[in-house]
Scaffold this motif. Structure first.
Motif, PDB file in Angstrom:
ATOM      1  N   HIS A   1      43.152  29.709  31.737  1.00  0.00           N
ATOM      2  CA  HIS A   1      42.082  28.502  31.795  1.00  0.00           C
ATOM      3  C   HIS A   1      41.693  29.104  33.402  1.00  0.00           C
ATOM      4  N   LEU A   2      42.734  29.208  34.279  1.00  0.00           N
ATOM      5  CA  LEU A   2      42.862  28.994  35.237  1.00  0.00           C
ATOM      6  C   LEU A   2      42.402  30.720  36.274  1.00  0.00           C
ATOM      7  N   SER A   3      41.866  31.281  35.373  1.00  0.00           N
ATOM      8  CA  SER A   3      41.446  32.975  35.798  1.00  0.00           C
ATOM      9  C   SER A   3      42.258  33.953  36.222  1.00  0.00           C
ATOM     10  N   LEU A   4      43.886  33.422  36.094  1.00  0.00           N
ATOM     11  CA  LEU A   4      44.753  34.057  36.949  1.00  0.00           C
ATOM     12  C   LEU A   4      45.243  35.410  36.714  1.00  0.00           C
ATOM     13  N   ASN A   5      43.509  36.063  35.654  1.00  0.00           N
ATOM     14  CA  ASN A   5      44.120  37.448  35.485  1.00  0.00           C
ATOM     15  C   ASN A   5      43.151  38.185  36.817  1.00  0.00           C
ATOM     16  N   LYS A   6      42.495  37.624  37.174  1.00  0.00           N
ATOM     17  CA  LYS A   6      41.450  37.279  38.153  1.00  0.00           C
ATOM     18  C   LYS A   6      41.629  37.835  39.960  1.00  0.00           C
ATOM     19  N   LEU A   7      43.158  37.358  40.109  1.00  0.00           N
ATOM     20  CA  LEU A   7      43.043  37.491  41.212  1.00  0.00           C
ATOM     21  C   LEU A   7      44.262  38.882  41.648  1.00  0.00           C
ATOM     22  N   ASP A   8      44.641  39.259  42.339  1.00  0.00           N
ATOM     23  CA  ASP A   8      45.110  40.347  42.818  1.00  0.00           C
ATOM     24  C   ASP A   8      45.966  40.498  43.666  1.00  0.00           C
ATOM     25  N   CYS A   9      46.935  39.467  43.871  1.00  0.00           N
ATOM     26  CA  CYS A   9      48.822  39.033  44.097  1.00  0.00           C
ATOM     27  C   CYS A   9      49.305  38.845  42.523  1.00  0.00           C
ATOM     28  N   GLN A  10      50.229  38.746  42.858  1.00  0.00           N
ATOM     29  CA  GLN A  10      51.418  39.495  41.730  1.00  0.00           C
ATOM     30  C   GLN A  10      50.981  37.939  40.841  1.00  0.00           C
TER      31      GLN A  10
END
Length: 137
Positions: free
Chosen positions: A27-36
Protein backbone atom coordinates in the motif's frame (compact mmCIF):
# COMPACT_ATOMS: atom_id res chain seq x y z
CA UNK A 1 22.45 -15.74 10.84
CA UNK A 2 20.13 -12.88 9.89
CA UNK A 3 22.00 -9.61 9.35
CA UNK A 4 20.16 -6.40 8.52
CA UNK A 5 22.13 -3.15 8.46
CA UNK A 6 21.22 -0.44 10.93
CA UNK A 7 19.29 2.59 9.73
CA UNK A 8 21.20 5.87 9.39
CA UNK A 9 18.24 8.05 8.46
CA UNK A 10 14.78 6.61 8.01
CA UNK A 11 12.07 4.68 9.77
CA UNK A 12 11.48 1.47 11.65
CA UNK A 13 7.82 0.48 11.65
CA UNK A 14 7.47 -1.88 14.59
CA UNK A 15 4.72 -3.91 16.27
CA UNK A 16 3.02 -4.77 12.98
CA UNK A 17 0.76 -7.82 13.40
CA UNK A 18 2.31 -10.89 11.80
CA UNK A 19 1.28 -11.13 8.15
CA UNK A 20 0.40 -7.43 7.76
CA UNK A 21 3.90 -6.20 6.86
CA UNK A 22 3.54 -7.06 3.17
CA UNK A 23 0.16 -5.28 2.99
CA UNK A 24 1.77 -2.12 4.35
CA UNK A 25 4.73 -2.57 1.97
CA UNK A 26 2.37 -2.83 -1.01
CA UNK A 27 0.00 0.00 0.00
CA UNK A 28 2.92 2.38 0.61
CA UNK A 29 4.51 1.32 -2.73
CA UNK A 30 7.82 0.72 -0.98
CA UNK A 31 8.93 -1.41 -3.92
CA UNK A 32 9.31 1.81 -5.93
CA UNK A 33 11.93 3.29 -3.59
CA UNK A 34 15.60 3.36 -4.51
CA UNK A 35 16.72 3.00 -0.88
CA UNK A 36 17.09 -0.10 1.27
CA UNK A 37 13.84 -1.53 2.63
CA UNK A 38 13.82 -4.59 4.88
CA UNK A 39 10.71 -6.54 5.80
CA UNK A 40 11.08 -8.88 8.73
CA UNK A 41 8.20 -11.29 9.11
CA UNK A 42 7.36 -13.45 12.10
CA UNK A 43 9.93 -11.79 14.36
CA UNK A 44 9.80 -12.81 18.00
CA UNK A 45 7.92 -10.35 20.18
CA UNK A 46 7.61 -9.85 23.92
CA UNK A 47 4.05 -8.48 23.66
CA UNK A 48 2.76 -10.88 21.01
CA UNK A 49 4.20 -14.19 19.93
CA UNK A 50 5.32 -12.82 16.56
CA UNK A 51 5.26 -9.54 14.66
CA UNK A 52 6.41 -7.97 11.41
CA UNK A 53 8.89 -5.09 11.18
CA UNK A 54 9.66 -2.78 8.24
CA UNK A 55 12.92 -0.82 8.05
CA UNK A 56 13.26 2.01 5.52
CA UNK A 57 16.70 3.58 5.13
CA UNK A 58 15.46 6.97 3.93
CA UNK A 59 13.38 9.80 5.38
CA UNK A 60 10.60 9.61 2.80
CA UNK A 61 7.05 10.90 3.06
CA UNK A 62 5.09 8.09 4.72
CA UNK A 63 1.31 7.84 4.75
CA UNK A 64 0.82 7.26 8.46
CA UNK A 65 -2.95 6.89 7.92
CA UNK A 66 -2.45 3.74 5.87
CA UNK A 67 -0.14 2.28 8.50
CA UNK A 68 -2.59 3.17 11.30
CA UNK A 69 -5.52 1.61 9.45
CA UNK A 70 -3.70 -1.63 8.63
CA UNK A 71 -1.79 -1.88 11.94
CA UNK A 72 -3.41 0.35 14.61
CA UNK A 73 -0.97 -0.69 17.35
CA UNK A 74 2.16 -0.22 15.26
CA UNK A 75 4.77 2.34 16.22
CA UNK A 76 6.97 4.33 13.87
CA UNK A 77 10.49 5.07 15.04
CA UNK A 78 12.14 8.02 13.29
CA UNK A 79 15.89 7.51 12.93
CA UNK A 80 18.36 10.35 12.31
CA UNK A 81 22.12 9.94 12.39
CA UNK A 82 21.63 6.31 13.49
CA UNK A 83 19.70 7.37 16.61
CA UNK A 84 15.98 7.18 17.34
CA UNK A 85 14.78 10.78 17.63
CA UNK A 86 11.06 10.08 17.81
CA UNK A 87 8.72 7.19 18.57
CA UNK A 88 5.29 7.82 17.04
CA UNK A 89 2.14 6.15 18.25
CA UNK A 90 -0.34 6.09 15.42
CA UNK A 91 -3.85 7.52 15.50
CA UNK A 92 -6.67 6.01 13.48
CA UNK A 93 -7.50 8.27 10.54
CA UNK A 94 -11.03 9.69 10.32
CA UNK A 95 -11.22 8.62 6.67
CA UNK A 96 -9.41 6.22 4.36
CA UNK A 97 -9.52 6.35 0.58
CA UNK A 98 -8.77 3.47 -1.80
CA UNK A 99 -7.04 1.33 0.82
CA UNK A 100 -9.78 -1.33 0.86
CA UNK A 101 -12.68 -1.98 -1.48
CA UNK A 102 -16.29 -2.05 -0.40
CA UNK A 103 -17.52 -5.63 0.08
CA UNK A 104 -21.02 -4.73 -1.14
CA UNK A 105 -21.16 -5.68 -4.83
CA UNK A 106 -24.15 -3.34 -5.32
CA UNK A 107 -22.39 -0.28 -3.86
CA UNK A 108 -21.98 2.62 -6.27
CA UNK A 109 -18.21 2.64 -5.75
CA UNK A 110 -18.03 -0.88 -7.20
CA UNK A 111 -20.14 0.03 -10.22
CA UNK A 112 -18.89 3.52 -11.06
CA UNK A 113 -15.39 4.92 -11.42
CA UNK A 114 -15.28 6.61 -8.00
CA UNK A 115 -13.07 6.32 -4.93
CA UNK A 116 -13.65 3.73 -2.23
CA UNK A 117 -13.99 5.93 0.85
CA UNK A 118 -14.54 4.71 4.40
CA UNK A 119 -15.17 6.80 7.52
CA UNK A 120 -14.23 5.88 11.08
CA UNK A 121 -17.55 5.35 12.87
CA UNK A 122 -16.60 4.37 16.43
CA UNK A 123 -13.76 4.14 18.91
CA UNK A 124 -13.29 0.41 18.21
CA UNK A 125 -11.80 1.16 14.79
CA UNK A 126 -14.86 0.33 12.69
CA UNK A 127 -14.85 1.90 9.24
CA UNK A 128 -17.96 2.10 7.06
CA UNK A 129 -18.38 2.88 3.38
CA UNK A 130 -19.64 6.45 2.98
CA UNK A 131 -22.02 5.35 0.21
CA UNK A 132 -23.69 2.21 1.60
CA UNK A 133 -22.53 1.89 5.24
CA UNK A 134 -20.92 -1.53 4.68
CA UNK A 135 -18.18 -2.27 7.23
CA UNK A 136 -14.63 -2.36 5.88
CA UNK A 137 -13.10 -5.80 6.10
Amino acid sequence: MLNIDSIENGYVIDHIPAGVGMKIYNHLSLNKLDCQVAIITNAKSKKNEVKDIIKINSLIDLDFDIIAFLAPNATVNVIKDSKRVEKRKLILPLEIKNVVKCANPHCICNNENIDHIFKLTDTNGTYRCIYCETIAL
